[in-house]
Motif scaffolding. Structure first.
Motif, PDB file in Angstrom:
ATOM      1  N   ALA A   8       0.835  -1.202   0.000  1.00  0.00           N
ATOM      2  CA  ALA A   8       0.000   0.000   0.000  1.00  0.00           C
ATOM      3  C   ALA A   8       0.866   1.248   0.000  1.00  0.00           C
ATOM      4  O   ALA A   8       1.897   1.307   0.663  1.00  0.00           O
ATOM      5  CB  ALA A   8      -0.908  -0.002   1.215  1.00  0.00           C
ATOM      6  N   LEU A   9       0.418   2.259  -0.728  1.00  0.00           N
ATOM      7  CA  LEU A   9       1.033   3.580  -0.696  1.00  0.00           C
ATOM      8  C   LEU A   9       0.177   4.548   0.122  1.00  0.00           C
ATOM      9  O   LEU A   9       0.670   5.528   0.642  1.00  0.00           O
ATOM     10  CB  LEU A   9       1.181   4.125  -2.116  1.00  0.00           C
ATOM     11  N   ASN A  10      -1.097   4.258   0.215  1.00  0.00           N
ATOM     12  CA  ASN A  10      -2.047   5.103   0.911  1.00  0.00           C
ATOM     13  C   ASN A  10      -1.918   4.857   2.417  1.00  0.00           C
ATOM     14  O   ASN A  10      -2.142   3.754   2.896  1.00  0.00           O
ATOM     15  CB  ASN A  10      -3.455   4.762   0.414  1.00  0.00           C
ATOM     16  N   GLN A  11      -1.569   5.908   3.176  1.00  0.00           N
ATOM     17  CA  GLN A  11      -1.348   5.770   4.619  1.00  0.00           C
ATOM     18  C   GLN A  11      -2.596   5.267   5.340  1.00  0.00           C
ATOM     19  O   GLN A  11      -2.509   4.534   6.311  1.00  0.00           O
ATOM     20  CB  GLN A  11      -0.871   7.094   5.232  1.00  0.00           C
ATOM     21  N   GLU A  12      -3.769   5.643   4.855  1.00  0.00           N
ATOM     22  CA  GLU A  12      -5.013   5.182   5.472  1.00  0.00           C
ATOM     23  C   GLU A  12      -5.126   3.655   5.385  1.00  0.00           C
ATOM     24  O   GLU A  12      -5.533   3.009   6.343  1.00  0.00           O
ATOM     25  CB  GLU A  12      -6.206   5.852   4.779  1.00  0.00           C
ATOM     26  N   GLU A  13      -4.769   3.091   4.248  1.00  0.00           N
ATOM     27  CA  GLU A  13      -4.784   1.629   4.092  1.00  0.00           C
ATOM     28  C   GLU A  13      -3.780   0.986   5.051  1.00  0.00           C
ATOM     29  O   GLU A  13      -4.080  -0.020   5.696  1.00  0.00           O
ATOM     30  CB  GLU A  13      -4.441   1.230   2.648  1.00  0.00           C
TER      31      GLU A  13
END
Length: 191
Positions: free
Chosen positions: A27-32
Motif C-alpha cells: 500500500a502507498l495510501n497511509q489510510e490503508e
C-alpha cells in the motif's frame, strides 16, 4: 481495474517448483496502512492473486540453487529484504521471506526438507534499546517462533542489532551491505 489500487512493488510469489501462486502489493495510501493493509493480494481483471502466505516462502524458488549450494538460508520478514540481499550480495542469494513476523510449521518444513545446515533469522528491528522490555520480549519470541522449529536439525543464528546501526522497524538489509555484513559477523547463535 484493481481492487487494491494504491500499490507499488507488486511481487509474484512462486512455489518451490516455480509456479506463480500469488501476487502481493504494498500500500502507498497511509489510510490503508493504518488499517492493517500494508501488504495485500493484488486483483487484476477481477482475479484476486491470493495465496496462503504461511504455506510458502517468498524467494525460495528463485534462490533454491544457491541455498542448496551454501546449505544456508536467511529468513526475512518482507520480500524487499530478499531482493535487497540478492542485489548487494548476489554470491549470497540465500534469502527467503515469511511475509510477516510469524513462522509456520509448513515454512519450517520447506527449509528442513532442503537439508540446510545454517539458518539465519533476520527479522525487522522491534526495540529501541538493547535490554529494554521490547528487546527481551522479541528475543524470546524469535527463539520460540523460529528457533525451536529449526534447532533440532540446523544451526540457528539471529541477526540482532547489537551496535545500534538500525532504526526501529528496519530490516537488517535496509542500511546496506556494510551494516548487514557487520550484523552477520556479530550474530547470536541459539543453543
Amino acid at each position: 481495474r484493481t481492487l487494491f489500487p494504491y500499490t507499488t512493488l507488486s511481487r509474484s510469489h512462486r512455489d518451490i517448483k516455480g509456479n506463480v501462486i500469488g501476487i502481493r502489493g504494498r500500500a502507498l495510501n497511509q489510510e490503508e496502512i493504518d488499517m492493517g493493509r500494508k501488504y495485500m493480494p493484488v486483483t487484476i481483471d477481477n482475479h484476486v492473486y491470493r495465496h496462503l502466505v504461511g504455506g510458502n516462502l517468498y524467494g525460495l524458488y528463485e534462490n533454491l540453487e544457491m541455498i542448496k549450494k551454501l546449505k544456508t538460508v536467511v529468513i526475512f520478514e518482507a520480500e524487499k529484504s530478499v531482493q535487497m540481499l540478492n542485489t548487494f550480495a548476489p554470491e549470497f542469494s540465500v534469502g527467503v521471506a515469511v511475509g510477516g513476523s510469524s513462522f509456520t510449521r509448513e515454512q519450517a518444513k520447506l527449509i528442513m526438507d532442503l537439508d540446510v545446515e545454517n539458518v539465519i533469522i533476520a527479522l525487522d528491528k522491534e526495540f529501541v534499546k538493547l535490554g529494554d522490555e521490547d528487546d527481551l520480549y522479541h528475543r524470546k519470541k524469535v527463539r520460540k517462533v523460529f528457533g525451536e522449529k529449526l534447532m533440532a536439525k540446523c544451526n540457528v543464528s539471529i541477526l540482532w542489532d547489537l551496535k545500534g546501526d538500525l532504526d526501529l522497524k528496519d530490516s537488517p538489509t535496509d542500511k546496506g551491505k556494510e551494516v548487514f555484513d557487520k550484523m552477520m559477523a556479530n550474530r547470536i547463535y541459539l543453543t
